[in-house]
Design a protein around this motif. Structure first.
Motif, mmCIF file in Angstrom:
data_model
loop_
_atom_site.group_PDB
_atom_site.id
_atom_site.type_symbol
_atom_site.label_atom_id
_atom_site.label_comp_id
_atom_site.label_asym_id
_atom_site.label_seq_id
_atom_site.Cartn_x
_atom_site.Cartn_y
_atom_site.Cartn_z
ATOM 1 N N VAL A 45 20.641 -19.947 -28.027
ATOM 2 C CA VAL A 45 19.329 -21.316 -27.979
ATOM 3 C C VAL A 45 19.730 -21.509 -25.978
ATOM 4 O O VAL A 45 19.589 -22.144 -25.369
ATOM 5 C CB VAL A 45 20.352 -22.507 -28.631
ATOM 6 N N THR A 46 21.054 -21.044 -26.128
ATOM 7 C CA THR A 46 22.211 -21.039 -25.257
ATOM 8 C C THR A 46 20.620 -20.492 -23.458
ATOM 9 O O THR A 46 20.162 -20.937 -22.895
ATOM 10 C CB THR A 46 22.801 -21.686 -24.336
ATOM 11 N N GLY A 47 20.405 -19.653 -23.851
ATOM 12 C CA GLY A 47 19.907 -18.499 -22.870
ATOM 13 C C GLY A 47 18.673 -18.711 -23.434
ATOM 14 O O GLY A 47 17.366 -18.326 -22.303
ATOM 15 N N ARG A 48 18.181 -18.974 -24.102
ATOM 16 C CA ARG A 48 16.700 -19.418 -24.638
ATOM 17 C C ARG A 48 16.573 -20.855 -22.939
ATOM 18 O O ARG A 48 15.856 -21.152 -22.337
ATOM 19 C CB ARG A 48 15.530 -20.783 -25.338
ATOM 20 N N PHE A 49 17.349 -22.209 -23.327
ATOM 21 C CA PHE A 49 16.920 -22.993 -22.332
ATOM 22 C C PHE A 49 17.735 -22.478 -20.735
ATOM 23 O O PHE A 49 17.125 -23.009 -20.275
ATOM 24 C CB PHE A 49 17.759 -24.190 -23.242
ATOM 25 N N GLY A 51 16.293 -20.175 -19.608
ATOM 26 C CA GLY A 51 15.155 -19.282 -19.704
ATOM 27 C C GLY A 51 14.430 -20.124 -18.947
ATOM 28 O O GLY A 51 13.597 -19.872 -18.422
ATOM 29 N N LEU A 52 14.008 -20.914 -19.927
ATOM 30 C CA LEU A 52 12.922 -22.526 -19.572
ATOM 31 C C LEU A 52 12.940 -23.114 -18.803
ATOM 32 O O LEU A 52 12.286 -23.347 -18.067
ATOM 33 C CB LEU A 52 13.094 -23.602 -20.892
ATOM 34 N N CYS A 53 14.509 -23.549 -17.865
ATOM 35 C CA CYS A 53 14.726 -24.825 -16.867
ATOM 36 C C CYS A 53 15.363 -23.626 -15.776
ATOM 37 O O CYS A 53 14.084 -23.922 -14.799
ATOM 38 C CB CYS A 53 16.628 -24.431 -16.623
ATOM 39 N N THR A 54 14.934 -22.161 -15.799
ATOM 40 C CA THR A 54 14.637 -21.034 -14.274
ATOM 41 C C THR A 54 12.884 -21.240 -14.299
ATOM 42 O O THR A 54 12.334 -21.346 -13.273
ATOM 43 C CB THR A 54 15.203 -19.435 -14.625
ATOM 44 N N ALA A 55 12.317 -20.627 -15.340
ATOM 45 C CA ALA A 55 10.520 -20.864 -15.359
ATOM 46 C C ALA A 55 10.163 -22.137 -15.061
ATOM 47 O O ALA A 55 8.951 -22.522 -14.130
ATOM 48 C CB ALA A 55 10.310 -20.531 -16.549
ATOM 49 N N MET A 56 10.689 -23.668 -14.809
ATOM 50 C CA MET A 56 10.775 -24.650 -15.117
ATOM 51 C C MET A 56 10.431 -25.166 -12.837
ATOM 52 O O MET A 56 10.104 -25.382 -12.274
ATOM 53 C CB MET A 56 11.059 -25.715 -15.455
ATOM 54 N N GLN A 57 11.940 -24.563 -12.592
ATOM 55 C CA GLN A 57 12.361 -24.143 -11.213
ATOM 56 C C GLN A 57 11.172 -23.543 -10.389
ATOM 57 O O GLN A 57 10.878 -23.900 -9.380
ATOM 58 C CB GLN A 57 14.382 -23.667 -11.037
ATOM 59 N N ALA A 58 11.359 -22.591 -11.225
ATOM 60 C CA ALA A 58 10.470 -21.519 -10.185
ATOM 61 C C ALA A 58 8.623 -21.955 -9.817
ATOM 62 O O ALA A 58 8.108 -21.852 -9.375
ATOM 63 C CB ALA A 58 10.146 -19.969 -10.959
ATOM 64 N N SER A 59 8.596 -22.878 -10.555
ATOM 65 C CA SER A 59 6.660 -23.215 -11.148
ATOM 66 C C SER A 59 6.796 -24.596 -10.204
ATOM 67 O O SER A 59 5.341 -24.502 -10.290
ATOM 68 C CB SER A 59 6.223 -22.865 -12.769
ATOM 69 N N GLY A 60 7.965 -25.268 -9.700
ATOM 70 C CA GLY A 60 8.034 -26.267 -9.112
ATOM 71 C C GLY A 60 7.370 -27.733 -9.997
ATOM 72 O O GLY A 60 7.147 -28.334 -9.701
ATOM 73 N N VAL A 61 7.396 -27.747 -11.386
ATOM 74 C CA VAL A 61 7.354 -28.599 -12.290
ATOM 75 C C VAL A 61 8.204 -29.430 -12.017
ATOM 76 O O VAL A 61 8.546 -30.938 -12.282
ATOM 77 C CB VAL A 61 7.374 -27.804 -13.892
ATOM 78 N N GLY A 62 9.698 -29.204 -12.766
ATOM 79 C CA GLY A 62 11.175 -29.810 -12.603
ATOM 80 C C GLY A 62 12.119 -29.009 -11.854
ATOM 81 O O GLY A 62 12.090 -28.275 -12.009
ATOM 82 N N ALA A 63 13.152 -30.225 -12.106
ATOM 83 C CA ALA A 63 14.547 -29.280 -11.698
ATOM 84 C C ALA A 63 15.935 -29.960 -12.684
ATOM 85 O O ALA A 63 15.262 -30.896 -13.213
ATOM 86 C CB ALA A 63 14.967 -29.899 -10.251
ATOM 87 N N CYS A 64 16.027 -28.813 -12.685
ATOM 88 C CA CYS A 64 17.104 -29.477 -14.352
ATOM 89 C C CYS A 64 18.529 -29.084 -13.455
ATOM 90 O O CYS A 64 18.850 -28.939 -12.295
ATOM 91 C CB CYS A 64 17.123 -27.454 -14.733
#
Length: 70
Positions: A45-49, A51-64
């Motif tokens: 679960v930690t790895g999935r979150f 990865g999700l946070c990294t993908a969101m930061q890369a797309s500029g949608v939001g910041a973790c």
């Protein structure tokens, strides 16, 4: 002497202590397996979150948050 032989046979035939040891070992094995499973799922679960946070930061949608897990 007969009483001593009777007590020896009763002690030999008594299996309550052996059963208790077997059940204790079984409970220990189940506990170790459950703890290992929970730790494994937690890591997944930690790895999935992450990865999700990294993908969101890369797309500029939001910041973790930097310390979201703490």
């Amino acid at each position: 002497m007969k009483k001593l032989m009777t007590m020896t046979r009763q002690f030999r035939d008594d299996e309550n202590g052996a059963a208790m040891v077997e059940y204790s070992i079984l409970i220990g094995i189940i506990a170790v397996a459950a703890i290992g499973f929970i730790i494994g799922i937690g890591g997944w679960v930690t790895g999935r979150f992450t990865g999700l946070c990294t993908a969101m930061q890369a797309s500029g949608v939001g910041a973790c948050a930097e310390n979201a897990g703490s």
